[in-house]
Design an enzyme around this catalytic site. Structure first.
Site, PDB file in Angstrom:
ATOM      1  N   TYR A 137       0.826  -1.212   0.000  1.00 23.35           N
ATOM      2  CA  TYR A 137       0.000   0.000   0.000  1.00 23.35           C
ATOM      3  C   TYR A 137       0.862   1.265   0.000  1.00 23.35           C
ATOM      4  CZ  TYR A 137      -3.831  -3.171   1.425  1.00 23.35           C
ATOM      5  OH  TYR A 137      -4.759  -4.177   1.511  1.00 23.35           O
ATOM      6  N   LYS A 187       5.218 -14.594   1.519  1.00 22.32           N
ATOM      7  CA  LYS A 187       4.939 -15.340   0.295  1.00 22.32           C
ATOM      8  C   LYS A 187       6.281 -15.448  -0.425  1.00 22.32           C
ATOM      9  CE  LYS A 187       2.249 -17.503  -2.505  1.00 22.32           C
ATOM     10  NZ  LYS A 187       1.650 -18.795  -2.170  1.00 22.32           N
ATOM     11  N   ASP A 220      -1.039 -18.121   2.132  1.00 21.64           N
ATOM     12  CA  ASP A 220      -2.136 -19.031   1.796  1.00 21.64           C
ATOM     13  C   ASP A 220      -2.268 -20.115   2.870  1.00 21.64           C
ATOM     14  OD1 ASP A 220       0.373 -19.674   0.868  1.00 21.64           O
ATOM     15  OD2 ASP A 220      -0.283 -20.571  -1.008  1.00 21.64           O
ATOM     16  N   ASP A 244      -4.090  -7.186   6.260  1.00 23.83           N
ATOM     17  CA  ASP A 244      -5.418  -6.626   6.002  1.00 23.83           C
ATOM     18  C   ASP A 244      -6.398  -7.759   5.730  1.00 23.83           C
ATOM     19  OD1 ASP A 244      -7.509  -4.935   5.415  1.00 23.83           O
ATOM     20  OD2 ASP A 244      -6.657  -4.165   3.560  1.00 23.83           O
ATOM     21  N   ASP A 248      -9.456  -9.581   8.432  1.00 29.38           N
ATOM     22  CA  ASP A 248     -10.891  -9.707   8.139  1.00 29.38           C
ATOM     23  C   ASP A 248     -11.330 -11.153   8.378  1.00 29.38           C
ATOM     24  OD1 ASP A 248     -11.367  -7.008   7.359  1.00 29.38           O
ATOM     25  OD2 ASP A 248     -12.769  -7.687   5.811  1.00 29.38           O
TER      26      ASP A 248
HETATM   27  P1  ATP Z   1     -13.981  -1.307   4.178  1.00 34.23           P
HETATM   28  O1  ATP Z   1     -13.846  -1.276   2.710  1.00 34.23           O
HETATM   29  O2  ATP Z   1     -14.161   0.053   4.790  1.00 34.23           O
HETATM   30  O3  ATP Z   1     -12.964  -2.163   4.865  1.00 34.23           O
HETATM   31  P2  ATP Z   1     -15.722  -3.500   4.110  1.00 34.23           P
HETATM   32  O4  ATP Z   1     -15.931  -3.675   2.673  1.00 34.23           O
HETATM   33  O5  ATP Z   1     -14.761  -4.401   4.808  1.00 34.23           O
HETATM   34  O6  ATP Z   1     -15.376  -1.995   4.435  1.00 34.23           O
HETATM   35  P3  ATP Z   1     -17.688  -3.252   6.117  1.00 34.23           P
HETATM   36  O7  ATP Z   1     -18.296  -1.915   6.039  1.00 34.23           O
HETATM   37  O8  ATP Z   1     -16.681  -3.460   7.176  1.00 34.23           O
HETATM   38  O9  ATP Z   1     -17.141  -3.612   4.704  1.00 34.23           O
HETATM   39  O10 ATP Z   1     -18.834  -4.330   6.253  1.00 34.23           O
HETATM   40  C1  ATP Z   1     -18.704  -5.684   5.873  1.00 34.23           C
HETATM   41  C2  ATP Z   1     -19.924  -6.456   6.370  1.00 34.23           C
HETATM   42  O11 ATP Z   1     -19.878  -6.578   7.798  1.00 34.23           O
HETATM   43  C3  ATP Z   1     -21.239  -5.748   6.053  1.00 34.23           C
HETATM   44  O12 ATP Z   1     -22.233  -6.679   5.716  1.00 34.23           O
HETATM   45  C4  ATP Z   1     -21.574  -5.045   7.343  1.00 34.23           C
HETATM   46  O13 ATP Z   1     -22.946  -4.858   7.525  1.00 34.23           O
HETATM   47  C5  ATP Z   1     -20.993  -5.966   8.407  1.00 34.23           C
HETATM   48  N1  ATP Z   1     -20.535  -5.155   9.535  1.00 34.23           N
HETATM   49  C6  ATP Z   1     -19.408  -4.406   9.577  1.00 34.23           C
HETATM   50  N2  ATP Z   1     -19.313  -3.772  10.744  1.00 34.23           N
HETATM   51  C7  ATP Z   1     -20.383  -4.096  11.467  1.00 34.23           C
HETATM   52  C8  ATP Z   1     -20.857  -3.735  12.781  1.00 34.23           C
HETATM   53  N3  ATP Z   1     -20.179  -2.897  13.576  1.00 34.23           N
HETATM   54  N4  ATP Z   1     -22.019  -4.270  13.201  1.00 34.23           N
HETATM   55  C9  ATP Z   1     -22.705  -5.121  12.427  1.00 34.23           C
HETATM   56  N5  ATP Z   1     -22.323  -5.498  11.189  1.00 34.23           N
HETATM   57  C10 ATP Z   1     -21.176  -4.988  10.703  1.00 34.23           C
HETATM   58 MG    MG Z   2     -12.453  -4.297   4.815  1.00 37.36          MG
END
Ligand code: ATP
Ligand code: MG
Length: 354
Positions: A137, A187, A220, A244, A248
């Site tokens: 990044y 990796k 992986d 990152d 997740d």
């Molecule tokens: P970013 O691009 O900002 O990292 P993301 O694409 O990872 O965002 P998020 O906004 O984190 O997406 O949401 C991913 C999923 O998790 C969505 O379906 C969202 O509703 C759920 N989610 C995220 N945070 C919460 C929370 N605090 N409470 C309930 N659900 C959440």
């Molecule tokens: Mg994200």
């Protein structure tokens, strides 16, 4: 009484719902022992729509005057491209304030059933140290022959010895405060320059920490092992991109992304660090008052600890755990029916009882 000046960037979407909840809990946690002086900064996507920038030109200078930064989430997909919001605010702040590591605990809280049915809180308890200012990044690259059949896009990963070394050293130090086990994620088979270099730096720093066991995994394999045997992870150090993605996955192992916190720690003691839940603005649930505030509250506990309020931080953590263990007041992402504010109130009730 100790006073702390805290910049608040609630941001967009559910950031504006979980941050007020977090502030209420932190206020209750320090009541009578310290004062939190909040300054709300209205930066983010609305600010962008009004001004064409995510934050003012002197935004970084403004942030330097605070003791810490508390952030919700920034982004407004699909109206504003994510790379605009990210490069307009988060990434410049991380770089300018030298937030070299992003610390992300991944822990199954009591009472929560994660997707791994045979794993409990004793199995899922790891902490990621994410390289936070360069790597994949770094923002180095470009495009040539744009719009032609010969178009080429380059996104160059950058790993400097100075930076990788301090991030890896941070991870070893952290491992010493825990189970003395460090996983380095790379990796190196495919990326023979950057990741082989990373491995060399890890090996060199490891010589200073003979008491810490090191496991090296390809990214992986690490992803698969996090699901198959999460108990094999204690402290994990990884590049910006790899961590990152894996955090997740970690948020999912915790039962909800809404539970996961993070700390962007600066290397310069004169500058503020930044604390935020790892989730994004979640436009799919924004505006309904049902976002889980526990990740933001946990990030707030990390902020209190960083500011030197270790007792208050530990009390917030115990109140979060009491709330999940009890299981009666949880948001829909955890199978409950409570609102964001009801969960915060429940955490505050447990704080007062402790
Ligand atoms: P970013 O691009 O900002 O990292 P993301 O694409 O990872 O965002 P998020 O906004 O984190 O997406 O949401 C991913 C999923 O998790 C969505 O379906 C969202 O509703 C759920 N989610 C995220 N945070 C919460 C929370 N605090 N409470 C309930 N659900 C959440
Ligand atoms: Mg994200």
């Amino acid at each position: 009484m100790q006073r702390y000046r805290i910049a608040v960037i609630a941001g967009d979407g559910i950031g504006r719902e979980v941050i007020p909840a977090g502030k209420a809990v932190l206020e209750a946690a320090v009541a009578g022992s310290a004062e939190l002086v909040w300054t709300d900064l209205p930066w983010g996507s609305d600010y962008y729509r009004e001004t064409g920038a995510m934050m003012p030109a002197d935004g970084i200078e403004t942030l330097k005057g605070f003791d810490a930064i508390y952030l919700g989430a920034v982004g407004d997909p699909p109206h504003i491209p994510d790379h605009v919001t990210l490069w307009g605010l988060m990434l410049p702040i991380r770089k300018a304030l030298d937030m070299h590591v992003n610390v992300r605990p991944i822990r199954l809280l009591p009472g929560i059933t994660g997707p791994l049915r045979d794993k409990g809180p004793a199995d899922i308890d790891m902490i990621f140290v994410r390289e936070n200012t360069e790597g994949e990044y770094a923002g180095v690259g470009g495009r040539i022959h744009v719009g032609t059949p010969y178009e080429v896009a380059l996104q160059t990963a950058v790993f400097s010895r100075f930076n990788v070394e301090r991030v890896v050293r941070y991870a070893f130090e952290l491992a010493r405060t825990r189970r003395r086990h460090l996983t380095s994620v790379t990796k190196s088979n495919a990326q023979q320059y950057s990741m082989v270099f990373w491995d060399e730096v890890v090996a060199a720093v490891a010589a200073d920490y003979p008491d810490v066991e090191v496991q090296s995994l390809l990214v992986d394999a690490a992803a698969a092992l996090m699901v198959r045997a999460p108990e094999r992870f204690d402290v994990v150090v990884a590049s910006n991109l790899f961590a990152d993605i894996l955090t997740d996955l970690g948020g999912a192992l915790m039962g909800s992304l809404g539970l996961a916190p993070s700390a962007n720690l600066t290397a310069d003691p004169a500058l503020p660090s930044l604390f935020e839940p790892i989730h994004g603005s979640a436009p799919d649930i924004a505006g309904r008052g049902v976002a889980n505030p526990l990740g933001a509250i946990w990030a707030g506990a990390m902020m209190l600890e960083h500011l030197g309020e270790a007792d208050a931080a530990a009390r917030v953590m115990r109140a979060i755990e009491a709330t999940t263990a009890e299981g009666t007041t949880l948001t829909p992402d955890l199978g409950g029916t409570a609102s964001t504010d009801q969960v915060a109130e429940r955490v505050i009730a447990h704080l007062s009882a402790s």
